[in-house]
Design a protein around this motif. Structure first.
Motif, mmCIF file in Angstrom:
data_model
loop_
_atom_site.group_PDB
_atom_site.id
_atom_site.type_symbol
_atom_site.label_atom_id
_atom_site.label_comp_id
_atom_site.label_asym_id
_atom_site.label_seq_id
_atom_site.Cartn_x
_atom_site.Cartn_y
_atom_site.Cartn_z
ATOM 1 N N GLY A 175 0.812 -1.213 0.000
ATOM 2 C CA GLY A 175 0.000 0.000 0.000
ATOM 3 C C GLY A 175 0.842 1.258 0.000
ATOM 4 O O GLY A 175 0.317 2.360 0.078
ATOM 5 N N ASP A 176 2.153 1.118 -0.059
ATOM 6 C CA ASP A 176 3.064 2.261 -0.015
ATOM 7 C C ASP A 176 3.210 2.865 -1.409
ATOM 8 O O ASP A 176 3.844 2.277 -2.286
ATOM 9 C CB ASP A 176 4.429 1.811 0.508
ATOM 10 N N THR A 177 2.631 4.040 -1.606
ATOM 11 C CA THR A 177 2.699 4.681 -2.924
ATOM 12 C C THR A 177 3.953 5.536 -3.099
ATOM 13 O O THR A 177 4.269 5.926 -4.218
ATOM 14 C CB THR A 177 1.464 5.559 -3.177
ATOM 15 N N GLN A 178 4.667 5.824 -2.010
ATOM 16 C CA GLN A 178 5.880 6.638 -2.126
ATOM 17 C C GLN A 178 6.987 5.906 -2.879
ATOM 18 O O GLN A 178 7.883 6.530 -3.427
ATOM 19 C CB GLN A 178 6.397 7.040 -0.738
ATOM 20 N N GLN A 217 6.781 4.514 -5.614
ATOM 21 C CA GLN A 217 6.624 4.759 -7.040
ATOM 22 C C GLN A 217 7.167 6.116 -7.467
ATOM 23 O O GLN A 217 7.314 6.375 -8.652
ATOM 24 C CB GLN A 217 5.143 4.667 -7.414
#
Length: 92
Positions: free
Chosen positions: A45-48, A50
């Motif tokens: 769930g970690d979008t950082q 990307q």
């Protein structure tokens, strides 16, 4: 939130030096990746993870990180060692 700053390395498959002077700010993963139960793909769930930011100089990347309160670790570029070799050396 932590990140690392490094200069892009030259790929072994490329001979040119384009875009090697760019500095990259890349965020560290905040959580471990886990396999998707249906497909088995790794995800989180970690979008950082990307987000990859490119800067012309290391100082610009450091200034950006300082402005937004990001802890950074700067990785220095290793010196390039050239192996000077002539074509005739293959036949010694």
């Amino acid at each position: 939130m932590s990140a690392r700053i490094y200069q892009r390395p030259k790929n072994a498959m490329q001979s040119g030096k384009a875009l090697l002077d760019q500095w990259v700010l890349e965020f560290a993963p905040a959580e471990a990746k886990k396999p998707d139960p249906l497909m088995g793909w790794a995800g989180s769930g970690d979008t950082q993870q990307q987000v990859i930011l490119r800067f012309p100089t290391c100082e610009d990347a450091k200034a950006y990180a300082e402005r937004y309160g990001i802890e950074v670790e700067v990785h220095a570029t290793p010196p390039r060692r050239l192996k000077i070799q002539a074509y005739a050396d293959n036949f010694r």
